[in-house]
Design a protein around this motif. Structure first.
Motif: not given
Length: 963
Positions: A745-754, A844-861
């Motif tokens: 839905v979020i982490f790998t959603a953008l590459p298929p669109f592009t 899509a490529v670099w932004g998806s990685m960044l979205i995961w890292l931000v989500f992972f950082g917030v979700y873990s705290t």
């Protein structure tokens, strides 16, 4: 919770059902004194609404599947995505569908409805009266057949004076009519008004649901059909299922993958039994106070030729022949014939005038109909006349190929005017008719020039003859069974012994760019067949003008009168080709509709198809709409090729729906072809870009998107299978549930669109310059079974690396570390698949990685501040420490301090000698390198020279080192 949801659903539906049914009951009761009806088309009642509606909805496979999934999700610990992710959307969809069904069932049969100008009719109604004289009204049927020209409907004279509510309240009687059907232009019924004889109801008295009232203040009508029984809903059938080769291959591979998933589930079940039997309670990850649920959890993932050339008729009236006007003024012997000819064109038509400010717009059903009226409209050729329309009984259609009207002239003479196709009119001409030979010569000349022809004729009727025929007509028009056939027989009685007046010819120009487009498509090795209703000479001329047929191309003409003659001719031509049969030859095949009827018969069809496929061009002339669809169907079933049908008229709808791909051209022939097509274009020349550019791009984008979606899901979920081998096949998942839920839905959603929107193999200019590139799409080189499983094997290898390497490197593994590796790998894979990089691709490529890292950082705290995801607490340290090392290394390489730069240069100087640095003032300074031996820094004329110092040491003797 599911009981509460179902109760809510029942209460919502029941409230709507009671409202809708009670409202309908109110209208029936109020109008029961106006019009009596012994049957009802209401689909639901208060008691039957809920069970019948739910049965209709659950009977659909999709709704049944989602209901099954929603019920399974209510079992605790079965679904990792929660209980309501499927149930809530299903309830919303069913609620909307229920409201729609109630609204559809609102109007009841027998209601008298008033519709004002500009409104759409809510049901099929029999016209009673209107604001216009003689109960006439104008309607636009664009929602039904796509035609924007206005059509006339006229109520019965028996009800034309019923224009007030008080008068309509006194009306009582019954309507006897045929059952609901999908025939838009047919209606058979009788109106029985109490105390009067029955009167026939036909298509002219019926206002269909979906039509719009135009140029009429109001109309009153009696509802005949409602809801799903209306002709609009009867024609709203599902579009023919057309599946591309990509979809077919994908469906097969999904079934194979589903089988593999079942095997995986079986293996996991067997593995769980073995593990529990051999390991017992010795599992390292199970605590004594814990409780393990043994089961198998399987996640099933899914990812989500050619027709006649369209005409461009002239919009202006350029008809100006001074000889006609001069002959009329000089009372030439041909003047009466000319006058009659123009009178026929001015009277025998279906054109409806519409006032637009000070201008009058003539709404015609076709360009030919409007062009025929333009001749008497020209100022120099206007014919004063005071004819009164007496009877109009026959409208033009593709089956009759003619139109007739009966008028009474100023002298009181009854006269029948008829216009239609040349073969139809000449069959009904009297032996005393003049100008037959001259007209035939002109028709041949017009056809050679590529013009569309029409013959016009008339016949004088006696009063007795007309009265006798009218009785037959009225009797046939009131019959409920086989009314159309009886009326056709009635028309044949009076449409005879005609006197020929002449013929008309209308230029049927090719649109701009048609020859160039066909030439380009031929270079792409696309076979082109022309299916037209024109005469043979006209069709051949069109073939030459559009460059489908060249001057040096041999022609095979098939024009036979019997099955045996057709078989013999086709067999002879196949024999003449010899070894060239089945190969493309520089030959054009021309066949007429009468011969085609025999050629498509079962015993000749195979030979005809072999002959046609051996020709470079095929032209079928004088073909009916049914024959067009039959030809497309034969090629579609017998030849392993994709068929495309393109047309612009209502007679092209059949072949457009039959072909794999249907393209409609919006133009003056109406919008029926466009409304029934898969793609709509404005000009034929746009087909070049539609196929060679956008078609090829779409194929490349869709295939890459499908392959990537399968890849990224296989990578993720096969890791769960590997994890089962180390967790005892307990059903425990490796990834946190929200990480799984948001993966697609979020982490790998953008590459298929592009990939699906911006990807392209070549530029537009290159695709048009090299039409041969289209063969890649034709041959399915970008997507087939081999390519599909290649991507799946690639995903399998990546899953092995992404799971087992971290598992062995980190004892017992770390699911969140693996999640990071999966997201990064999958995003980088999208970058490798991208050919045309855009700013959106980078995002899509670099932004998806960044979205995961931000989500992972917030979700873990967030735990325990927010009481969710306790398993994530502290998990951010490992991947973020690795990230910190990577970032620090990158910064160290790109951004160095002066100290680090000096230290690096000192290291390099051991090899390079020395290097230059710049201080804060920008001055260059050297750093002495460390070298072996002494530096030559002694003075030139010292007490000991350099030579003496060097020679003082004996390098052949080994020296002892001091400790």
């Amino acid at each position: 919770s599911i009981n509460v949801s179902i109760s809510l659903l029942i209460s919502v539906f029941m409230s709507f059902a009671v409202f809708g049914v009670c409202t309908s009951f109110f209208y029936i009761c109020a109008d029961s004194s106006i019009f009596l009806c012994t049957f009802s088309t209401a689909k639901y009642s208060v008691l039957t609404f809920l069970p019948r509606f739910l049965y209709e909805q659950i009977r659909r496979a999709a709704n049944a599947f989602f209901l099954f999934i929603a019920l399974l999700q209510q079992i605790p610990d079965v679904s990792p995505t929660g209980r309501y992710t499927t149930l809530v959307p299903l309830i919303i969809i069913l609620t909307i569908a229920g409201i729609k069904e109630i609204v559809e069932d609102f109007v009841a049969v027998g209601d008298i409805v008033k519709v004002v100008n500009g409104q759409y009719l809510p049901a099929d109604m029999a016209l009673l009266s209107s604001s216009e004289p003689q109960a006439m009204c104008y309607v636009e049927t664009a929602n039904l057949d796509g035609e924007t020209n206005l059509k006339i409907r006229q109520g019965l004279s028996h009800t034309a004076d019923m224009q007030t509510r008080e008068v309509l309240m006194k009306l009582s009687g019954t309507i006897e009519c045929e059952g609901p059907n999908r025939h838009l232009y047919d209606f058979t019924g009788n109106l029985h008004i109490d105390g009067k004889s029955p009167v026939p109801l036909g298509p002219d008295q019926i206002l269909l649901r979906g039509t719009q009232l135009r140029n009429t203040q109001w109309v009153f009508g009696i509802v005949v059909y409602t809801g799903h029984d209306t002709k609009l809903m009867q024609n709203s059938t599902k579009a023919p299922l057309k599946r591309s080769n990509v979809e077919k291959v994908t469906n097969v591979q999904i079934l194979v993958l589903f089988g593999i998933l079942l095997v995986m589930a079986l293996v996991s079940s067997v593995g769980a039994l073995y593990w529990n039997g051999s390991q017992g309670g010795k599992n390292w990850y199970i605590k004594k106070m814990g409780k393990c649920w043994d089961g198998v959890l399987v996640e099933i993932f899914s990812v989500l030729s050619h027709s006649r050339m369209p005409p461009t008729p002239s919009d202006s009236c350029d008809f100006d022949d001074p000889r006609l006007l001069k002959n009329i003024e000089d009372r030439h012997p041909t003047a009466p014939c000319i006058q009659e000819f123009l009178t026929l064109l001015a009277v025998c038509h279906t054109v409806v005038p519409e006032k637009d400010g000070e201008n009058i717009i003539y709404q015609a059903s076709s360009p030919g109909e409007g062009s025929g009226l333009s001749v008497p409209r020209c100022p120099l050729l206007w014919v004063p006349m005071t004819t009164f329309l007496s009877f109009s009984f026959s409208y033009p259609c593709s089956d009759r190929k003619r139109m007739s009207v009966i008028v009474r002239t100023p002298s009181g003479q009854l006269r029948l005017y008829c216009k239609g196709a040349d073969n139809v009119i000449f069959e009904r001409l009297s032996k005393d008719s003049k100008y037959m030979e001259e007209t035939l010569c002109h028709l041949e000349y017009f056809a050679t020039e590529g013009l569309r022809t029409l013959c016009v004729a008339y016949a004088d009727l006696s009063e007795r003859e007309y009265e006798e025929w009218l009785k037959v007509y009225q009797e046939a028009s009131t019959i409920l069974k086989d009314r159309a056939q009886r009326l056709e027989e009635c028309y044949e009685i009076i449409e005879k012994n005609l006197l020929l007046l002449g013929a008309t010819a209308i230029e049927d120009r090719l649109q701009a760019g048609v020859p160039e487009t066909i030439a380009t498509l031929l270079k792409a090795e696309i076979k082109i067949w022309v299916l037209t209703g024109d005469k043979q000479e006209t069709a051949i001329n069109i073939g030459y003008s559009c460059r489908l047929v060249s001057q040096n191309m041999a022609l095979i003409l098939l024009k036979e009168d019997s099955l045996d003659a057709t078989r013999a001719a086709i067999t002879q031509h196949c024999t003449d080709l010899g070894n060239l049969l089945g190969k493309e030859n520089d030959v054009a095949l021309i066949i007429d509709g009468h011969t085609l009827k025999y050629a498509l018969s079962f015993e000749v069809r195979r030979s005809f198809l072999d002959l046609a496929l051996s020709c470079k061009a095929v032209i079928c002339c004088r073909v009916s709409p049914l024959q067009k669809s039959e030809i497309v169907d034969v090629v579609k079933k017998r030849v392993k090729a994709i068929t495309l049908a393109i047309g612009d008229g209502a007679n092209d709808v059949g072949m457009i729906q039959t072909a794999h791909v249907g393209v409609g051209i919006s133009g003056n022939e109406g919008m029926q072809a466009t409304n029934n097509s898969d793609y709509a274009i404005a000009q034929f020349s746009y087909l070049e870009k539609l196929l060679l550019v956008h078609g090829a791009w779409s194929y490349n984008r869709v295939t890459k998107c499908i392959l990537y979606c399968f890849y990224k899901n296989v990578v993720l979920y096969i890791i769960e299978l590997w994890f089962a081998f180390v967790n005892g096949f307990s059903g425990q998942i490796l990834f946190e549930r929200w990480c799984i839920g948001l993966y697609n839905v979020i982490f790998t959603a953008l590459p298929p669109f592009t990939l699906g929107i911006f990807e392209r193999s070549c530029t537009q200019e290159s695709m048009l310059r090299f039409p041969q590139l289209y063969k890649i799409t034709q041959n399915a080189e970008g997507f087939n079974t081999k390519v599909f499983w290649g991507h799946c094997i690639n995903a399998l290898v990546h899953s092995l690396i992404l799971f087992w390497f971290p598992m062995k490197a980190l004892e017992h593994g770390n699911g969140f570390m693996i999640s990071t590796y999966v997201v990064v790998t999958v995003c980088l894979k999208a970058g490798l698949e991208t050919t045309a990089w855009t700013k959106f691709s980078h995002l899509a490529v670099w932004g998806s990685m960044l979205i995961w890292l931000v989500f992972f950082g917030v979700y873990s705290t967030i735990w325990p501040t927010i009481p969710i995801a306790p398993d994530m607490k502290g998990q951010v340290s490992a991947p973020y420490s690795s990230l910190y090392i990577c970032v620090r290394f990158t910064c160290h390489v790109l951004f160095k301090t002066l100290l680090e730069e000096v230290q690096e240069l000192e290291t390099k100087s051991r090899v390079m000698g020395k290097a230059m640095l710049r201080d804060s003032n920008g001055r260059r300074w050297a750093v002495a390198g460390r070298v072996y031996g002494y530096a030559f820094s002694q003075e030139e004329h010292g007490a000991v020279t350099q030579e003496e110092i060097v020679r003082a040491y004996d390098t052949t003797k080994k020296k002892s080192r001091k400790k």
